[in-house]
Design a protein around this motif. Structure first.
Motif, short mmCIF file in Angstrom:
data_model
loop_
_atom_site.label_atom_id
_atom_site.label_comp_id
_atom_site.label_asym_id
_atom_site.label_seq_id
_atom_site.Cartn_x
_atom_site.Cartn_y
_atom_site.Cartn_z
N MET A 114 -46.45 60.00 -20.48
CA MET A 114 -45.83 61.11 -21.16
C MET A 114 -44.48 61.37 -20.52
SD MET A 114 -47.33 64.96 -21.77
CE MET A 114 -48.90 64.30 -22.18
N GLY A 115 -43.45 61.48 -21.35
CA GLY A 115 -42.09 61.68 -20.85
C GLY A 115 -41.84 63.12 -20.42
N PRO A 116 -40.73 63.34 -19.71
CA PRO A 116 -40.43 64.68 -19.20
C PRO A 116 -40.19 65.72 -20.30
CG PRO A 116 -38.63 63.16 -18.73
CD PRO A 116 -39.75 62.35 -19.28
N ARG A 117 -39.59 65.32 -21.40
CA ARG A 117 -39.37 66.28 -22.49
C ARG A 117 -40.69 66.74 -23.08
NH1 ARG A 117 -34.08 64.22 -25.87
NH2 ARG A 117 -32.75 64.05 -24.06
N LYS A 118 -41.59 65.80 -23.29
CA LYS A 118 -42.89 66.16 -23.87
C LYS A 118 -43.64 67.10 -22.93
CE LYS A 118 -46.72 64.29 -26.42
NZ LYS A 118 -47.29 63.13 -27.07
N LEU A 119 -43.59 66.84 -21.64
CA LEU A 119 -44.23 67.73 -20.67
C LEU A 119 -43.61 69.12 -20.72
CD1 LEU A 119 -44.64 65.38 -17.58
CD2 LEU A 119 -46.47 66.42 -18.92
N PRO A 176 -32.40 71.11 -18.68
CA PRO A 176 -33.50 70.17 -18.41
C PRO A 176 -33.15 68.70 -18.67
CG PRO A 176 -33.85 71.26 -20.49
CD PRO A 176 -32.64 71.91 -19.86
N PHE A 177 -32.06 68.44 -19.36
CA PHE A 177 -31.74 67.07 -19.73
C PHE A 177 -30.54 66.52 -18.99
CE2 PHE A 177 -33.48 69.27 -23.52
CZ PHE A 177 -34.77 68.78 -23.38
#
Length: 96
Positions: free
Chosen positions: A1-6, A92-93
């Motif tokens: 699971m990628g950081p954005r999804k988390l 966050p990005f």
């Protein structure tokens, strides 16, 4: 699971009231919720860069430039967002 999804898995359950208000403003103005969100960002001096995947999304995003939230709408969105228990990280990005 990628950081954005988390990140979104953590935030989305907590922002129901904010999403409801965005939807109510969109309905009352007869615009898309995305246009309300883009206007809210612009009202705070941000220059949002929406992810556009097709021409229809580009037209919707461009439509947000033709109007502004009124002071009551802006105050309500700000009030709700400030009362949330969760918030977005500052950026966050951003690459380190």
């Amino acid at each position: 699971m990628g950081p954005r999804k988390l990140l979104y898995r953590h935030i989305l359950p907590e922002i129901g009231g904010l999403l409801c208000t965005l939807n109510e403003i969109a309905k009352s103005r007869q615009v898309c919720t995305a246009q309300v969100a883009l206007n809210w960002c612009r009202a705070h001096g941000a220059m949002p860069i929406p992810g556009l995947r097709n021409p229809e999304q580009a037209i919707i995003a461009a439509g947000a430039l033709h109007w502004n939230l009124d002071s009551g709408e802006l105050a309500e969105l700000d009030r709700i967002s400030q009362s949330l228990k969760v918030s977005m990280p500052e950026n966050p990005f951003q690459s380190s």
